[in-house]
Design a protein around this motif. Structure first.
Motif, PDB file in Angstrom:
ATOM      1  N   TYR A 153     -40.194  41.422 -16.557  1.00 32.78           N
ATOM      2  CA  TYR A 153     -40.400  41.054 -17.950  1.00 32.78           C
ATOM      3  C   TYR A 153     -40.744  39.567 -18.119  1.00 32.78           C
ATOM      4  CZ  TYR A 153     -38.843  45.589 -19.691  1.00 32.78           C
ATOM      5  OH  TYR A 153     -38.737  46.925 -19.961  1.00 32.78           O
ATOM      6  N   ASP A 154     -39.789  38.658 -17.838  1.00 37.88           N
ATOM      7  CA  ASP A 154     -39.958  37.282 -18.299  1.00 37.88           C
ATOM      8  C   ASP A 154     -39.832  36.216 -17.213  1.00 37.88           C
ATOM      9  OD1 ASP A 154     -37.301  37.669 -17.788  1.00 37.88           O
ATOM     10  OD2 ASP A 154     -36.591  37.140 -19.791  1.00 37.88           O
ATOM     11  N   PHE A 155     -39.291  36.523 -16.044  1.00 44.46           N
ATOM     12  CA  PHE A 155     -39.090  35.524 -14.990  1.00 44.46           C
ATOM     13  C   PHE A 155     -38.258  34.342 -15.502  1.00 44.46           C
ATOM     14  CE2 PHE A 155     -42.526  37.704 -12.841  1.00 44.46           C
ATOM     15  CZ  PHE A 155     -42.141  37.618 -11.516  1.00 44.46           C
ATOM     16  N   SER A 156     -37.338  34.595 -16.385  1.00 40.10           N
ATOM     17  CA  SER A 156     -36.534  33.538 -16.984  1.00 40.10           C
ATOM     18  C   SER A 156     -35.123  33.564 -16.414  1.00 40.10           C
ATOM     19  CB  SER A 156     -36.492  33.710 -18.510  1.00 40.10           C
ATOM     20  OG  SER A 156     -35.578  32.804 -19.074  1.00 40.10           O
ATOM     21  N   VAL A 157     -34.753  32.506 -15.705  1.00 43.02           N
ATOM     22  CA  VAL A 157     -33.389  32.398 -15.194  1.00 43.02           C
ATOM     23  C   VAL A 157     -32.406  32.178 -16.343  1.00 43.02           C
ATOM     24  CG1 VAL A 157     -31.881  31.134 -13.613  1.00 43.02           C
ATOM     25  CG2 VAL A 157     -34.266  31.509 -13.005  1.00 43.02           C
ATOM     26  N   THR A 158     -32.861  31.443 -17.358  1.00 37.68           N
ATOM     27  CA  THR A 158     -32.019  31.237 -18.537  1.00 37.68           C
ATOM     28  C   THR A 158     -31.697  32.570 -19.208  1.00 37.68           C
ATOM     29  OG1 THR A 158     -33.041  29.073 -18.885  1.00 37.68           O
ATOM     30  CG2 THR A 158     -31.828  30.035 -20.738  1.00 37.68           C
ATOM     31  N   GLY A 159     -32.707  33.441 -19.337  1.00 41.04           N
ATOM     32  CA  GLY A 159     -32.462  34.761 -19.903  1.00 41.04           C
ATOM     33  C   GLY A 159     -31.541  35.592 -19.042  1.00 41.04           C
ATOM     34  N   LEU A 160     -31.658  35.473 -17.719  1.00 42.64           N
ATOM     35  CA  LEU A 160     -30.772  36.206 -16.814  1.00 42.64           C
ATOM     36  C   LEU A 160     -29.329  35.754 -16.986  1.00 42.64           C
ATOM     37  CD1 LEU A 160     -30.386  38.141 -14.377  1.00 42.64           C
ATOM     38  CD2 LEU A 160     -30.807  36.177 -12.903  1.00 42.64           C
ATOM     39  N   ILE A 161     -29.114  34.445 -17.105  1.00 40.06           N
ATOM     40  CA  ILE A 161     -27.755  33.929 -17.276  1.00 40.06           C
ATOM     41  C   ILE A 161     -27.169  34.388 -18.606  1.00 40.06           C
ATOM     42  CG2 ILE A 161     -26.414  31.806 -17.527  1.00 40.06           C
ATOM     43  CD1 ILE A 161     -28.378  30.486 -15.587  1.00 40.06           C
ATOM     44  N   GLN A 162     -27.986  34.379 -19.657  1.00 33.98           N
ATOM     45  CA  GLN A 162     -27.493  34.837 -20.954  1.00 33.98           C
ATOM     46  C   GLN A 162     -27.180  36.333 -20.931  1.00 33.98           C
ATOM     47  OE1 GLN A 162     -26.662  32.798 -23.431  1.00 33.98           O
ATOM     48  NE2 GLN A 162     -27.270  31.139 -22.050  1.00 33.98           N
ATOM     49  N   SER A 163     -27.961  37.109 -20.176  1.00 37.02           N
ATOM     50  CA  SER A 163     -27.668  38.528 -20.045  1.00 37.02           C
ATOM     51  C   SER A 163     -26.347  38.753 -19.320  1.00 37.02           C
ATOM     52  CB  SER A 163     -28.808  39.237 -19.303  1.00 37.02           C
ATOM     53  OG  SER A 163     -30.023  39.121 -20.012  1.00 37.02           O
ATOM     54  N   ILE A 164     -26.098  37.969 -18.277  1.00 33.50           N
ATOM     55  CA  ILE A 164     -24.821  38.079 -17.566  1.00 33.50           C
ATOM     56  C   ILE A 164     -23.669  37.670 -18.484  1.00 33.50           C
ATOM     57  CG2 ILE A 164     -23.481  37.175 -15.630  1.00 33.50           C
ATOM     58  CD1 ILE A 164     -26.039  36.921 -14.048  1.00 33.50           C
ATOM     59  N   LYS A 165     -23.917  36.671 -19.311  1.00 37.45           N
ATOM     60  CA  LYS A 165     -22.877  36.249 -20.262  1.00 37.45           C
ATOM     61  C   LYS A 165     -22.586  37.358 -21.259  1.00 37.45           C
ATOM     62  CE  LYS A 165     -21.650  32.557 -23.481  1.00 37.45           C
ATOM     63  NZ  LYS A 165     -22.096  31.290 -24.131  1.00 37.45           N
ATOM     64  N   TYR A 166     -23.623  38.049 -21.712  1.00 33.91           N
ATOM     65  CA  TYR A 166     -23.413  39.156 -22.642  1.00 33.91           C
ATOM     66  C   TYR A 166     -22.612  40.276 -21.975  1.00 33.91           C
ATOM     67  CZ  TYR A 166     -24.359  42.649 -26.206  1.00 33.91           C
ATOM     68  OH  TYR A 166     -24.213  43.593 -27.183  1.00 33.91           O
ATOM     69  N   CYS A 167     -22.947  40.584 -20.726  1.00 29.73           N
ATOM     70  CA  CYS A 167     -22.168  41.593 -19.990  1.00 29.73           C
ATOM     71  C   CYS A 167     -20.719  41.151 -19.834  1.00 29.73           C
ATOM     72  CB  CYS A 167     -22.800  41.834 -18.621  1.00 29.73           C
ATOM     73  SG  CYS A 167     -24.433  42.586 -18.653  1.00 29.73           S
ATOM     74  N   MET A 168     -20.533  39.876 -19.630  1.00 30.23           N
ATOM     75  CA  MET A 168     -19.176  39.350 -19.474  1.00 30.23           C
ATOM     76  C   MET A 168     -18.395  39.464 -20.785  1.00 30.23           C
ATOM     77  SD  MET A 168     -18.235  35.694 -17.781  1.00 30.23           S
ATOM     78  CE  MET A 168     -16.544  35.212 -17.434  1.00 30.23           C
ATOM     79  N   MET A 169     -19.042  39.183 -21.918  1.00 27.60           N
ATOM     80  CA  MET A 169     -18.381  39.344 -23.210  1.00 27.60           C
ATOM     81  C   MET A 169     -18.049  40.810 -23.474  1.00 27.60           C
ATOM     82  SD  MET A 169     -20.256  36.621 -25.759  1.00 27.60           S
ATOM     83  CE  MET A 169     -21.893  37.307 -25.525  1.00 27.60           C
ATOM     84  N   GLU A 170     -18.974  41.691 -23.143  1.00 26.02           N
ATOM     85  CA  GLU A 170     -18.725  43.123 -23.314  1.00 26.02           C
ATOM     86  C   GLU A 170     -17.576  43.583 -22.425  1.00 26.02           C
ATOM     87  OE1 GLU A 170     -19.402  46.984 -24.804  1.00 26.02           O
ATOM     88  OE2 GLU A 170     -20.277  45.073 -25.448  1.00 26.02           O
ATOM     89  N   HIS A 171     -17.452  42.990 -21.258  1.00 28.32           N
ATOM     90  CA  HIS A 171     -16.405  43.376 -20.311  1.00 28.32           C
ATOM     91  C   HIS A 171     -15.021  42.947 -20.808  1.00 28.32           C
ATOM     92  CE1 HIS A 171     -14.741  44.439 -16.404  1.00 28.32           C
ATOM     93  NE2 HIS A 171     -14.206  43.233 -16.303  1.00 28.32           N
ATOM     94  N   PHE A 172     -14.924  41.755 -21.383  1.00 31.39           N
ATOM     95  CA  PHE A 172     -13.617  41.213 -21.756  1.00 31.39           C
ATOM     96  C   PHE A 172     -13.169  41.611 -23.158  1.00 31.39           C
ATOM     97  CE2 PHE A 172     -14.330  38.407 -18.189  1.00 31.39           C
ATOM     98  CZ  PHE A 172     -13.062  38.136 -17.734  1.00 31.39           C
ATOM     99  N   TYR A 173     -14.113  41.858 -24.061  1.00 32.85           N
ATOM    100  CA  TYR A 173     -13.781  41.937 -25.482  1.00 32.85           C
ATOM    101  C   TYR A 173     -12.707  42.989 -25.783  1.00 32.85           C
ATOM    102  CZ  TYR A 173     -14.279  42.532 -30.509  1.00 32.85           C
ATOM    103  OH  TYR A 173     -14.025  42.618 -31.854  1.00 32.85           O
ATOM    104  N   GLY A 174     -11.623  42.521 -26.387  1.00 32.35           N
ATOM    105  CA  GLY A 174     -10.582  43.395 -26.912  1.00 32.35           C
ATOM    106  C   GLY A 174      -9.760  44.136 -25.889  1.00 32.35           C
ATOM    107  N   ASP A 175      -9.807  43.734 -24.620  1.00 33.34           N
ATOM    108  CA  ASP A 175      -9.096  44.474 -23.575  1.00 33.34           C
ATOM    109  C   ASP A 175      -8.272  43.485 -22.766  1.00 33.34           C
ATOM    110  OD1 ASP A 175      -8.162  46.337 -21.863  1.00 33.34           O
ATOM    111  OD2 ASP A 175     -10.105  46.991 -21.091  1.00 33.34           O
ATOM    112  N   ASN A 176      -6.964  43.499 -22.963  1.00 41.67           N
ATOM    113  CA  ASN A 176      -6.094  42.530 -22.291  1.00 41.67           C
ATOM    114  C   ASN A 176      -5.996  42.772 -20.795  1.00 41.67           C
ATOM    115  OD1 ASN A 176      -5.416  40.827 -24.394  1.00 41.67           O
ATOM    116  ND2 ASN A 176      -3.671  42.070 -25.038  1.00 41.67           N
ATOM    117  N   ILE A 177      -6.239  44.002 -20.349  1.00 45.66           N
ATOM    118  CA  ILE A 177      -6.134  44.237 -18.910  1.00 45.66           C
ATOM    119  C   ILE A 177      -7.254  43.520 -18.160  1.00 45.66           C
ATOM    120  CG2 ILE A 177      -5.051  46.460 -19.327  1.00 45.66           C
ATOM    121  CD1 ILE A 177      -7.622  47.809 -18.489  1.00 45.66           C
ATOM    122  N   LYS A 178      -8.343  43.166 -18.848  1.00 45.99           N
ATOM    123  CA  LYS A 178      -9.415  42.416 -18.207  1.00 45.99           C
ATOM    124  C   LYS A 178      -9.029  40.959 -17.969  1.00 45.99           C
ATOM    125  CE  LYS A 178     -11.773  46.082 -18.143  1.00 45.99           C
ATOM    126  NZ  LYS A 178     -12.882  46.350 -19.047  1.00 45.99           N
TER     127      LYS A 178
END
Length: 721
Positions: free
Chosen positions: A307-332
């Motif tokens: 798609y974009d060859f953007s490392v910045t976009g890749l890092i933001q995507s990983i950050k979004y996955c990280m937010m989805e992983h942690f959100y509202g779950d104390n066991i994380k």
């Protein structure tokens, strides 16, 4: 007469002492409000600490990656001699940045900071959207060169303050090259010797054009010719950011313009190389607090590569996955550094422990225990905390061995022909995280190719592997019992596999050293034993061709005996297969892997990979999906009502037409839906309806659904199907 009584109309202001706060304060208040909601949550504390750690590592990697390149550019700017200034030649540096536009911002920001610290405070960054004409380009460049250095000036005197005050009064539309010349001469050249002692030396004027391909060629040509006429009196240096290749620079400038530039080219790292560095040094390590499953990792890398060859976009995507992983779950919150596990486990509540018991990977671990242990794991929270701590330590040991084996496999197979497993750690990790790599055919073929390597090549490979293992053999924290977690009923027979982790790396290092010495000292000469011919029956029978053929075959038959090196090499390959089978187990085979690995790909895929066509179609055909209003509710997907937005109504009507749409028929259908009770003549002749219909048609044309037809003037052509 009262203060609010006046002959003419007016607005009367009564100040009450209220002062409007700054935007920064409003942002801070919003940030405090956001933190008040989540700051006490255990998962939010862990997420914040983990992402701050990742951001620090990313910044350090960015500085180390681009430091050499940027230092070379800055050195070139420092050493730009102005001997060629009398000839009207402008010193310039061309920085090949690559096609990823989002990553250019960080590169040029770092470059500007280094130039201002080491060379000159007078730097102008002019983008293509701010330089539509030569007038705008000159104004933006001169304005930044004059006003961009005031915050960095450290010397003040009366004359300088007067000059600054006069220059501040200059409007942007008054900034010309003549104005820049007068300002520069008054600031640096027209000084008395006594006042010039405290002033810095003559400073270079640097003009950076980051997106060269986006500029109008004629505008840039005129700008270069104008600057070349002033370069004899102003020390100006150009820095061009080129995304494609140097040929784009030569194609844009004819000879009479390019002859005014003294160009030196600097090559930046390509986006895939930088992406591999980010993944391998930060995210694909056992010290990373957050890990991606094979499918999630493959999704993000595919978005980057296709798609974009953007490392910045890749890092933001990983950050979004990280937010989805942690959100509202104390066991994380257990997705943290190894040293913090004990503290986090003790902070978990009973409900959190119950949620951990519901994880799918807990069932295979539970089935391995006896009845008393199973009862204790379900009923005794302290005992379960202790078991959880031990399993998390085991999981961290697994990560230590897994990533080490991934890099070890990369060292062994990256130079093999056909690239069956890939050349980078990223490609091998994608395979190993999804399946048992040792059971695949490409892995078996790679082991066969290693079994054919020469002695010199094999020695070199083993030495490189030992360098990797030495970096992993560090002292690991021992497994200790949790504080305040008594063991009841003397149940302490939880099965733990202590072969992974640091001990696994040390054992592997000892075996590799042994194999290295054996391979280096092995003899490569092979011996052969000839089988003597004992059958002499019918030896001299003439004319028996078959007997003669069999006799010759037996005479040439020999038994080959393997050399010492070949036997050692076979044992080495067999040992590697055992090591990889043990160290490259997929993550889903480990207990509580859901805590450290993000695998919910379906939840983030629609947010990471946008589908604009589907979103536009949904918005136009079913606007209630986004507007969430009762007036737009449709009883059926193909129905129309008069309360729909005009563009939605026109879109649903145009879908019922063929390739060519008659505007008059379209207008009649549009008016019939809006005013079903009126007569036909009154409906389509109403100026209000005609205006609404014309605007809706124009919006559909802007969105690309229709276009005007050259065949029929009263028709439009449909562009979708």
């Amino acid at each position: 007469m009262e203060s609010t009584v006046s002959v003419s109309k007016g607005v009367f202001l009564f100040p009450n002492g209220f002062k409007k706060g700054k935007s920064v304060n409003r942002k801070k208040s919003q940030q405090v409000l956001f933190e008040k909601i989540f700051m006490k949550e255990l998962w939010y504390k862990t997420y914040t600490a983990n992402w701050n750690l990742i951001e620090t590592e990313l910044q350090n990697l960015h500085n180390s990656t681009f430091s050499l390149l940027l230092n070379d550019v800055v050195s070139h700017i420092k050493n730009c001699g102005h001997e060629s200034a009398s000839l009207g030649v402008i010193p310039s540096a061309t920085l090949l940045t690559g096609v990823s536009q989002p990553d250019h911002v960080s590169q040029f920001t770092s470059l500007i900071n280094i130039i201002r610290e080491e060379v000159t405070p007078h730097v102008a960054l002019v983008n293509s959207q701010d330089a539509a004409t030569i007038k705008h380009l000159v104004e933006n460049a001169v304005w930044q060169l004059i006003n961009g250095s005031q915050a960095l000036d450290t010397t003040y005197d009366e004359d300088e303050e007067e000059n600054d005050c006069t220059m501040k009064k200059i409007k942007k539309n008054q900034c010309t090259m003549k104005t820049l010349k007068n300002w520069y001469h008054s600031k640096y050249l027209s000084r008395s010797p006594t006042k010039q002692r405290g002033l810095p030396s003559v400073k270079t004027l640097v003009i950076i054009i980051p997106d060269f391909e986006s500029f109008n060629c004629n505008v840039l040509q005129d700008f270069v010719m104008i600057v070349s006429s002033y370069v004899s009196t102003l020390p100006i240096v150009f820095v061009f950011g080129v995304a494609t290749s140097v040929s784009a620079l030569h194609k844009s400038f004819p000879y009479h313009v390019s002859s005014k530039l003294l160009i030196k080219v600097f090559h930046s790292h390509s986006s895939p190389v930088y992406m591999n560095q980010v993944l391998e040094d930060i995210f694909l390590t056992h010290t990373s607090p957050f890990h991606l499953s094979g499918k999630a990792f493959e999704l993000l890398t595919d978005v980057f590569l296709f798609y974009d060859f953007s490392v910045t976009g890749l890092i933001q995507s990983i950050k979004y996955c990280m937010m989805e992983h942690f959100y509202g779950d104390n066991i994380k919150a257990l997705c943290c550094q190894r040293e913090m596990l004990e503290e986090v486990i003790m902070d978990l509540s009973s409900d959190d422990l119950e949620n951990i018991r519901h994880l799918m990977s807990f069932r295979p671990f539970l089935e391995q225990q006896d009845c008393r242990t199973k009862i204790s794991l379900f009923e005794d929270d302290d005992y379960f905390r202790d078991a959880l701590y031990r399993q998390m330590i085991k999981l961290h040991d697994y990560l230590h061995s897994f990533y080490m084996c991934v890099r070890l496999l990369n060292i062994l197979v990256k130079d093999l022909p056909k690239n069956m497993l890939g050349r980078s750690v990223r490609e091998i990790y994608t395979r190993c995280a999804v399946e048992w790599i040792t059971d695949t055919q490409p892995f078996k073929e790679c082991m066969q190719l290693i079994n054919f390597q020469s002695q010199v090549k094999l020695v070199e490979t083993v030495k490189n592997a030992l360098k990797l293992i030495n970096s992993y053999t560090q002292s690991a924290s021992p497994v200790k019992p949790l504080r305040s977690s008594p063991m009841k009923n003397n149940v302490n027979n939880i099965c733990l596999n202590n072969d992974l982790g640091d001990s696994f790396a040390k054992t592997l290092r000892v075996h590799l050293l042994t194999f290295l010495r054996q391979i280096e000292n092995a003899n490569t000469e092979a011996t052969t034993n000839v089988i003597p011919e004992t059958d002499s029956i019918n030896e001299n029978v003439p004319g028996n061709r078959y007997k003669l053929k069999e006799k010759l075959l037996k005479a040439t038959r020999v038994d080959k005996v393997q050399s010492e090196f070949e036997m050692v090499r076979c044992r080495f390959v067999s040992y590697l297969e055992e090591v990889f089978h043990k160290g490259l187990q997929p993550a889903h085979t480990q207990t509580f892997y859901e805590i450290l690995f993000f695998s919910e790909v379906s939840n983030v895929k629609k947010h990471i990979i946008g589908s604009p066509r589907g979103a536009v179609h949904t918005a136009l055909s079913n606007p209630v999906h986004y507007l969430q209003c009762s007036c737009c509710y449709l009883p059926a997907s193909d129905s129309v009502i008069d309360t729909l937005p005009d563009v939605c109504l026109a879109y649903k009507l145009h879908r019922e037409c063929g390739k060519h749409i008659n505007l008059y028929d379209w207008l009649q259908a549009f008016a019939a839906v809006i005013r079903p009770d009126d007569e036909d003549e009154q409906r389509h002749q109403d100026p209000n309806i005609q205006l609404r219909f014309t605007r809706a048609v124009a919006e559909l044309q802007f969105l690309g659904f229709i276009k005007s037809s050259k065949r029929k003037t009263d028709h439009v052509m449909r562009l979708t199907w």
